[in-house]
Design a protein around this motif. Structure first.
Motif, PDB file in Angstrom:
ATOM      1  N   MET A   1       0.819  -1.188   0.000  1.00 34.57           N
ATOM      2  CA  MET A   1       0.000   0.000   0.000  1.00 34.57           C
ATOM      3  C   MET A   1       0.875   1.269   0.000  1.00 34.57           C
ATOM      4  SD  MET A   1      -3.098   1.186   0.229  1.00 34.57           S
ATOM      5  CE  MET A   1      -4.305   2.054   1.126  1.00 34.57           C
ATOM      6  N   ALA A   2       1.915   1.282   0.842  1.00 33.49           N
ATOM      7  CA  ALA A   2       2.790   2.454   0.924  1.00 33.49           C
ATOM      8  C   ALA A   2       3.501   2.695  -0.403  1.00 33.49           C
ATOM      9  CB  ALA A   2       3.792   2.286   2.047  1.00 33.49           C
ATOM     10  N   ALA A   3       3.895   1.638  -1.076  1.00 32.61           N
ATOM     11  CA  ALA A   3       4.578   1.779  -2.366  1.00 32.61           C
ATOM     12  C   ALA A   3       3.628   2.369  -3.409  1.00 32.61           C
ATOM     13  CB  ALA A   3       5.116   0.432  -2.831  1.00 32.61           C
ATOM     14  N   ARG A   4       2.391   1.938  -3.415  1.00 34.97           N
ATOM     15  CA  ARG A   4       1.409   2.485  -4.371  1.00 34.97           C
ATOM     16  C   ARG A   4       1.128   3.951  -4.077  1.00 34.97           C
ATOM     17  NH1 ARG A   4      -1.471   0.180  -8.060  1.00 34.97           N
ATOM     18  NH2 ARG A   4      -3.425   1.149  -7.471  1.00 34.97           N
ATOM     19  N   GLN A   5       1.059   4.302  -2.795  1.00 36.44           N
ATOM     20  CA  GLN A   5       0.849   5.702  -2.438  1.00 36.44           C
ATOM     21  C   GLN A   5       2.030   6.549  -2.888  1.00 36.44           C
ATOM     22  OE1 GLN A   5       0.153   5.435   1.775  1.00 36.44           O
ATOM     23  NE2 GLN A   5      -2.083   5.484   1.524  1.00 36.44           N
ATOM     24  N   ALA A   6       3.232   6.049  -2.714  1.00 42.30           N
ATOM     25  CA  ALA A   6       4.430   6.781  -3.139  1.00 42.30           C
ATOM     26  C   ALA A   6       4.429   6.969  -4.650  1.00 42.30           C
ATOM     27  CB  ALA A   6       5.684   6.049  -2.686  1.00 42.30           C
ATOM     28  N   GLU A   7       4.007   5.950  -5.404  1.00 37.88           N
ATOM     29  CA  GLU A   7       3.917   6.072  -6.866  1.00 37.88           C
ATOM     30  C   GLU A   7       2.906   7.139  -7.256  1.00 37.88           C
ATOM     31  OE1 GLU A   7       2.822   2.224  -8.291  1.00 37.88           O
ATOM     32  OE2 GLU A   7       4.855   1.412  -8.142  1.00 37.88           O
ATOM     33  N   LEU A   8       1.767   7.170  -6.559  1.00 36.60           N
ATOM     34  CA  LEU A   8       0.737   8.159  -6.854  1.00 36.60           C
ATOM     35  C   LEU A   8       1.230   9.573  -6.550  1.00 36.60           C
ATOM     36  CD1 LEU A   8      -2.108   8.904  -7.738  1.00 36.60           C
ATOM     37  CD2 LEU A   8      -2.876   8.448  -5.391  1.00 36.60           C
ATOM     38  N   VAL A   9       1.859   9.751  -5.417  1.00 38.50           N
ATOM     39  CA  VAL A   9       2.386  11.074  -5.062  1.00 38.50           C
ATOM     40  C   VAL A   9       3.433  11.516  -6.080  1.00 38.50           C
ATOM     41  CG1 VAL A   9       3.755  12.335  -3.348  1.00 38.50           C
ATOM     42  CG2 VAL A   9       1.832  10.911  -2.617  1.00 38.50           C
ATOM     43  N   ALA A  10       4.317  10.601  -6.478  1.00 39.58           N
ATOM     44  CA  ALA A  10       5.334  10.940  -7.480  1.00 39.58           C
ATOM     45  C   ALA A  10       4.689  11.338  -8.801  1.00 39.58           C
ATOM     46  CB  ALA A  10       6.293   9.774  -7.675  1.00 39.58           C
ATOM     47  N   ALA A  11       3.622  10.649  -9.178  1.00 44.32           N
ATOM     48  CA  ALA A  11       2.925  10.980 -10.424  1.00 44.32           C
ATOM     49  C   ALA A  11       2.245  12.347 -10.324  1.00 44.32           C
ATOM     50  CB  ALA A  11       1.899   9.913 -10.757  1.00 44.32           C
ATOM     51  N   LEU A  12       1.752  12.691  -9.153  1.00 43.61           N
ATOM     52  CA  LEU A  12       1.040  13.952  -8.988  1.00 43.61           C
ATOM     53  C   LEU A  12       1.957  15.155  -8.861  1.00 43.61           C
ATOM     54  CD1 LEU A  12      -1.801  12.876  -6.545  1.00 43.61           C
ATOM     55  CD2 LEU A  12      -2.064  13.604  -8.926  1.00 43.61           C
ATOM     56  N   VAL A  13       3.058  15.033  -8.140  1.00 42.32           N
ATOM     57  CA  VAL A  13       3.856  16.225  -7.833  1.00 42.32           C
ATOM     58  C   VAL A  13       5.291  16.200  -8.340  1.00 42.32           C
ATOM     59  CG1 VAL A  13       2.470  16.758  -5.795  1.00 42.32           C
ATOM     60  CG2 VAL A  13       4.537  15.404  -5.549  1.00 42.32           C
ATOM     61  N   ALA A  14       5.751  15.093  -8.869  1.00 35.48           N
ATOM     62  CA  ALA A  14       7.154  15.037  -9.290  1.00 35.48           C
ATOM     63  C   ALA A  14       7.324  14.520 -10.713  1.00 35.48           C
ATOM     64  CB  ALA A  14       7.950  14.174  -8.318  1.00 35.48           C
ATOM     65  N   GLY A  15       6.254  14.503 -11.503  1.00 35.60           N
ATOM     66  CA  GLY A  15       6.364  14.093 -12.899  1.00 35.60           C
ATOM     67  C   GLY A  15       6.585  12.612 -13.108  1.00 35.60           C
ATOM     68  N   GLY A  16       6.246  11.809 -12.123  1.00 31.67           N
ATOM     69  CA  GLY A  16       6.413  10.368 -12.249  1.00 31.67           C
ATOM     70  C   GLY A  16       5.396   9.774 -13.215  1.00 31.67           C
ATOM     71  N   PRO A  17       5.620   8.519 -13.632  1.00 33.06           N
ATOM     72  CA  PRO A  17       4.677   7.875 -14.552  1.00 33.06           C
ATOM     73  C   PRO A  17       3.349   7.574 -13.864  1.00 33.06           C
ATOM     74  CG  PRO A  17       6.305   6.297 -13.789  1.00 33.06           C
ATOM     75  CD  PRO A  17       6.713   7.643 -13.261  1.00 33.06           C
ATOM     76  N   VAL A  18       2.309   7.397 -14.673  1.00 30.81           N
ATOM     77  CA  VAL A  18       0.990   7.060 -14.147  1.00 30.81           C
ATOM     78  C   VAL A  18       1.053   5.650 -13.572  1.00 30.81           C
ATOM     79  CG1 VAL A  18      -1.434   6.684 -14.746  1.00 30.81           C
ATOM     80  CG2 VAL A  18      -0.142   8.542 -15.816  1.00 30.81           C
ATOM     81  N   PRO A  19       0.702   5.488 -12.292  1.00 34.71           N
ATOM     82  CA  PRO A  19       0.753   4.156 -11.688  1.00 34.71           C
ATOM     83  C   PRO A  19      -0.310   3.242 -12.297  1.00 34.71           C
ATOM     84  CG  PRO A  19       0.524   5.866 -10.001  1.00 34.71           C
ATOM     85  CD  PRO A  19       0.344   6.516 -11.326  1.00 34.71           C
ATOM     86  N   PRO A  20      -0.059   1.945 -12.313  1.00 33.93           N
ATOM     87  CA  PRO A  20      -1.057   1.020 -12.843  1.00 33.93           C
ATOM     88  C   PRO A  20      -2.364   1.130 -12.053  1.00 33.93           C
ATOM     89  CG  PRO A  20       1.000  -0.126 -12.287  1.00 33.93           C
ATOM     90  CD  PRO A  20       1.133   1.282 -11.839  1.00 33.93           C
ATOM     91  N   GLY A  21      -3.484   1.059 -12.792  1.00 33.68           N
ATOM     92  CA  GLY A  21      -4.794   1.113 -12.165  1.00 33.68           C
ATOM     93  C   GLY A  21      -5.373   2.508 -12.062  1.00 33.68           C
ATOM     94  N   PHE A  22      -4.649   3.534 -12.510  1.00 33.42           N
ATOM     95  CA  PHE A  22      -5.156   4.901 -12.463  1.00 33.42           C
ATOM     96  C   PHE A  22      -5.399   5.394 -13.885  1.00 33.42           C
ATOM     97  CE2 PHE A  22      -3.187   4.604  -8.347  1.00 33.42           C
ATOM     98  CZ  PHE A  22      -4.054   5.316  -7.520  1.00 33.42           C
ATOM     99  N   ALA A  23      -6.512   6.093 -14.061  1.00 37.38           N
ATOM    100  CA  ALA A  23      -6.837   6.669 -15.367  1.00 37.38           C
ATOM    101  C   ALA A  23      -5.941   7.886 -15.609  1.00 37.38           C
ATOM    102  CB  ALA A  23      -8.304   7.060 -15.405  1.00 37.38           C
ATOM    103  N   PRO A  24      -5.303   7.952 -16.774  1.00 38.30           N
ATOM    104  CA  PRO A  24      -4.376   9.061 -17.037  1.00 38.30           C
ATOM    105  C   PRO A  24      -5.032  10.444 -17.065  1.00 38.30           C
ATOM    106  CG  PRO A  24      -4.031   7.278 -18.602  1.00 38.30           C
ATOM    107  CD  PRO A  24      -5.256   6.945 -17.823  1.00 38.30           C
ATOM    108  N   ALA A  25      -6.238  10.566 -17.622  1.00 38.63           N
ATOM    109  CA  ALA A  25      -6.862  11.889 -17.763  1.00 38.63           C
ATOM    110  C   ALA A  25      -7.174  12.528 -16.406  1.00 38.63           C
ATOM    111  CB  ALA A  25      -8.114  11.808 -18.635  1.00 38.63           C
ATOM    112  N   PRO A  26      -7.848  11.843 -15.493  1.00 30.78           N
ATOM    113  CA  PRO A  26      -8.092  12.474 -14.184  1.00 30.78           C
ATOM    114  C   PRO A  26      -6.798  12.756 -13.414  1.00 30.78           C
ATOM    115  CG  PRO A  26      -9.568  10.609 -14.483  1.00 30.78           C
ATOM    116  CD  PRO A  26      -8.583  10.590 -15.612  1.00 30.78           C
TER     117      PRO A  26
END
Length: 144
Positions: A1-26
């Protein structure tokens, strides 16, 4: 869970890739909203820099911040102003604000800024500011 949250935060604020299971547009919409909010926070800390860039401020800031996690609005503005100075793209109002900040505070780019106690000066884009006994004076404004 913590790893998925870190991926999401990186995608939102640090230009990281879209994590699996998340829609790119939203996710892209949320990223853009967070960048606008961050730009507003930095503009409140650095009003002359934002005013000097005018209508270009949101785009310039978003382009700069898209792949950088925030270090706080004061430090983000300082880092952006220094980068613009290095590129020769710092507007005169931003140069004056940067010179005053560098005369009053010490910032090495890694740690939080600290107040200067001794007489000091700051220089940016032709602007020169001095600080003595806690008072700051802009000796020379930036070239317009």
């Amino acid at each position: 869970m913590a790893a998925r949250q870190a991926e999401l935060v990186a995608a939102l604020v640090a230009g990281g890739p879209v994590p699996p299971g998340f829609a790119p547009a939203p996710l892209a919409a949320a990223r853009a909203a967070l960048l606008r909010k961050r730009a507003g926070d930095v503009a409140r800390q650095w009003p002359l820099l934002a005013a000097g860039l005018g209508a270009d401020w949101p785009g310039i800031f978003a382009g700069w911040a898209a792949r950088r996690p925030t270090a706080g609005s004061l430090r983000d503005g300082w880092d952006l102003a220094r980068e613009l100075r290095e590129r020769g793209a710092l507007p005169p109002l931003g140069a004056e604000e940067l010179a005053v900040r560098e005369a009053t505070e010490r910032y090495d780019g890694r740690r939080a800024p600290r107040r200067r106690r001794w007489p000091a000066w700051g220089r940016a884009g032709g602007a020169v500011a001095v600080q003595f006994a806690g008072r700051v004076r802009l000796l020379r404004p930036a070239r317009r």
